[in-house]
Design a protein around this motif. Sequence first.
Motif, mmCIF file in Angstrom:
data_model
loop_
_atom_site.group_PDB
_atom_site.id
_atom_site.type_symbol
_atom_site.label_atom_id
_atom_site.label_comp_id
_atom_site.label_asym_id
_atom_site.label_seq_id
_atom_site.Cartn_x
_atom_site.Cartn_y
_atom_site.Cartn_z
ATOM 1 N N VAL A 50 5.266 28.656 -25.457
ATOM 2 C CA VAL A 50 4.507 28.229 -24.282
ATOM 3 C C VAL A 50 5.439 27.895 -23.117
ATOM 4 C CG1 VAL A 50 2.945 26.446 -23.387
ATOM 5 C CG2 VAL A 50 2.606 27.370 -25.693
ATOM 6 N N THR A 51 6.526 27.220 -23.399
ATOM 7 C CA THR A 51 7.463 26.849 -22.329
ATOM 8 C C THR A 51 8.811 27.494 -22.575
ATOM 9 O OG1 THR A 51 8.319 24.888 -23.464
ATOM 10 C CG2 THR A 51 6.367 24.572 -22.078
ATOM 11 N N ARG A 102 -8.134 26.936 -25.789
ATOM 12 C CA ARG A 102 -7.626 27.909 -24.834
ATOM 13 C C ARG A 102 -6.491 27.363 -23.974
ATOM 14 N NH1 ARG A 102 -10.872 32.291 -24.574
ATOM 15 N NH2 ARG A 102 -9.991 32.862 -22.576
ATOM 16 N N TYR A 159 0.800 19.425 -22.072
ATOM 17 C CA TYR A 159 2.076 18.941 -22.602
ATOM 18 C C TYR A 159 2.807 18.190 -21.500
ATOM 19 C CZ TYR A 159 4.241 22.832 -20.082
ATOM 20 O OH TYR A 159 4.648 23.690 -19.093
ATOM 21 N N PHE A 186 1.534 18.893 -17.794
ATOM 22 C CA PHE A 186 1.159 20.225 -17.345
ATOM 23 C C PHE A 186 0.064 20.740 -18.266
ATOM 24 C CE2 PHE A 186 5.412 19.464 -15.950
ATOM 25 C CZ PHE A 186 5.491 20.055 -14.689
ATOM 26 N N PHE A 200 -1.520 24.154 -19.466
ATOM 27 C CA PHE A 200 -1.225 25.591 -19.501
ATOM 28 C C PHE A 200 -2.364 26.336 -20.178
ATOM 29 C CE2 PHE A 200 0.756 29.312 -21.565
ATOM 30 C CZ PHE A 200 1.242 29.941 -20.429
ATOM 31 N N LEU A 241 -3.522 29.367 -22.127
ATOM 32 C CA LEU A 241 -2.797 30.325 -22.956
ATOM 33 C C LEU A 241 -3.130 31.770 -22.610
ATOM 34 C CD1 LEU A 241 -3.153 28.565 -26.402
ATOM 35 C CD2 LEU A 241 -1.035 28.935 -25.172
ATOM 36 N N TYR A 242 -4.368 32.034 -22.190
ATOM 37 C CA TYR A 242 -4.776 33.432 -22.066
ATOM 38 C C TYR A 242 -4.626 33.977 -20.660
ATOM 39 C CZ TYR A 242 -6.328 32.192 -26.633
ATOM 40 O OH TYR A 242 -6.331 31.732 -27.915
ATOM 41 N N SER A 243 -4.502 33.106 -19.678
ATOM 42 C CA SER A 243 -4.302 33.581 -18.310
ATOM 43 C C SER A 243 -2.893 33.303 -17.816
ATOM 44 C CB SER A 243 -5.304 32.893 -17.371
ATOM 45 O OG SER A 243 -4.981 31.514 -17.237
ATOM 46 N N GLY A 244 -2.220 32.373 -18.473
ATOM 47 C CA GLY A 244 -0.890 31.990 -18.000
ATOM 48 C C GLY A 244 -0.923 31.011 -16.839
ATOM 49 N N GLU A 285 -1.213 27.533 -14.827
ATOM 50 C CA GLU A 285 -0.763 26.185 -15.166
ATOM 51 C C GLU A 285 -1.056 25.221 -14.019
ATOM 52 O OE1 GLU A 285 2.623 25.203 -17.783
ATOM 53 O OE2 GLU A 285 3.594 24.711 -15.892
ATOM 54 N N LYS A 343 -0.138 21.331 -12.637
ATOM 55 C CA LYS A 343 0.751 20.172 -12.781
ATOM 56 C C LYS A 343 -0.022 18.912 -12.412
ATOM 57 C CE LYS A 343 5.017 18.179 -10.949
ATOM 58 N NZ LYS A 343 6.145 18.365 -10.018
#
Lengths: 197, 443
Positions: B205-206, B222, B226, B237, B239, B241-244, B246, B248
Amino acid sequence: MKIRIRLAGHVCGLMFFCSLAACAPSVTDKPGATPAPRSDSDTSANDPRAGEGQRGGTKESETGSSSLKQMQEGKSSATPASSPLKDVFYEFDRYDLSADARATLRANADWLKSNPSARVEIEGHCDERGTNEYNLALGAKRAQAAREFLTTLGIPADRLSTISYGEEIPVCREPTEDCWTKNRRARFVILQGRSTS
Amino acid sequence: MTLKWLLAMGGLLLMAFGTGHAASAPPGVTGEIVGQGGQRFPIAVSPLRNLGGNSAESARLSTGIADAMVHDLELSGWFKVLDRSAYMENAQTSGITLGTFDFKDWATIGAEGLVKGGFSVQGDEVAVELRLFDVYQNKERVGKRYTGRVRDYRRIAHKFVDEIINQFTGVPGVFNTRLAYVSNSGGRFKEIFVSHLDGSEKFQVTDNHTINLSPAWSPDGRSVLYSSFKDRNQTLFLFELYSGKEIKFTPRGGGRYLSGKFSPDGQTIVATLESGGNTNLYLLDRSGNVIRQLTNNPGIEVSPAWSPDGKQIVFVSDRSGSPQLYVMDLASGNSRRLTYSGSYNTSPEWSPKGDRIVYTGRVANRFAIFTIPVDGGEPRKLTAESFDSEDPTWSPDGRFIAFTSNRAGKYHLYVMQAGGDNQRRLTGSGGDDTKPHWSPRLD
């Protein structure tokens, strides 16, 4: 990565009386089950690797850079022996200041008084025992305790910022009491010309 | 309790499927299967038959899907999977449907349950059909057909094992889930990863070469929340997972978010904010805006986690002088202390069933996993104190607990039954794997 899952028509039909509702539609149709590639480009402006690199003077090198930057560069975050600002140490799960800690802070305060342009970031650190989150909070307490003592000695609060690294950046990595003692510390990093906000 | 077929249930469940209603078990049959006295149910898992389509993948799929099912069945602690070398049939020539093979071949080697199946590959796609048979009664219990990409074949295996467990317990298994966790992969940076329990479909992920901590799933599975030092000051943040994408979370008025957990409905987040050395709990919306402050103490308040009904949180406070667990009713704001034994109790998580809270406690200079009833009472220690075990997280059905332990040197992820039985290692990367958080059931 798409995956479609459904009850098989023929298995269904043979085995049980099966309605269209149960059999025909995809139970799952997750778009892009493969997570998208990670991009950190949007954070580059605040990239700590870039942010702290502007060394305005020579003072920063006296204490070393922030522990995070030291770690990123593969260096120890131990305070150099030549540093004018010495580490302060704490007992396990404590953030009160011992007599030794107060003596060290008095010496640090003397240096800060004779170097009135220096701004300092106080890092709170913990040993590896306990949970990461609790240790982040504990490190914040340790840094704050050192900061408050320095302000009572007359150092303006706006010259002193704090950050906690919890147990994340130890100077010593053995699971021994000797090592843990070294890691439970407040560290002082000179941030020449940096805002302390 | 020993695992047995849900005899009365089997037909009901199938009829429930047949009429298109969600299969749900009536009260009384969804019991836990725990305890060292419980006998493991003997089951055979045949390699799958290639039903057509010739592919270089065929041999790998035939045993790969079976191996993935064996891994999950063993991990559950409820099954004894019979060794494949004892199987009498030729998996590539014998039938996979009722009446096309001989149950005696399986009864002879002691199997009471039997999984058979076949697959066909077309390009990148694989179609898999799997069936669970009752060897004693010469019956088929359930059959399913799955299609997906060849490289996702392990997920198909996980889904069918979840169905097998449903057949026995009335509640589906939890093998089609993922763990989010922190790993240093042997290096000096801590990054967030997600993977299935068997380590497959591992995704980083990071990759920001700093310190990333405390991953927490959104209830839809989804997104991962973190905390990270990647912008120097630690904050949260979110995040996708499926679109990317993020987001803050930037605290107004300064300070740093140390960790956060989604509410069960996914609408709010309870987070720890450090400001001026003090840490307090805040309720945030999904964009990180403060809804309200939950605690206002000069001490340490960290590691909040939700009750399954979203009405209470359990968290850690040092207001008594040492870290202890407290439970807060969100409507009234009242808190009560939960743990009284031990001087260091942290990282709580509320059972999905709502009855117990799992946490890390310090005992004899080591850390162990405990559970305690939500109303207080005697804690139950689940791990030995000859090593450290920390960071427990419940499976979505509350029947398992994942955690990290240094019993094999480095910190690796482990899973055990909720009562502490069948502790098994999940990861073995060269580094330390910590802070697991178990996803909800995934599609």
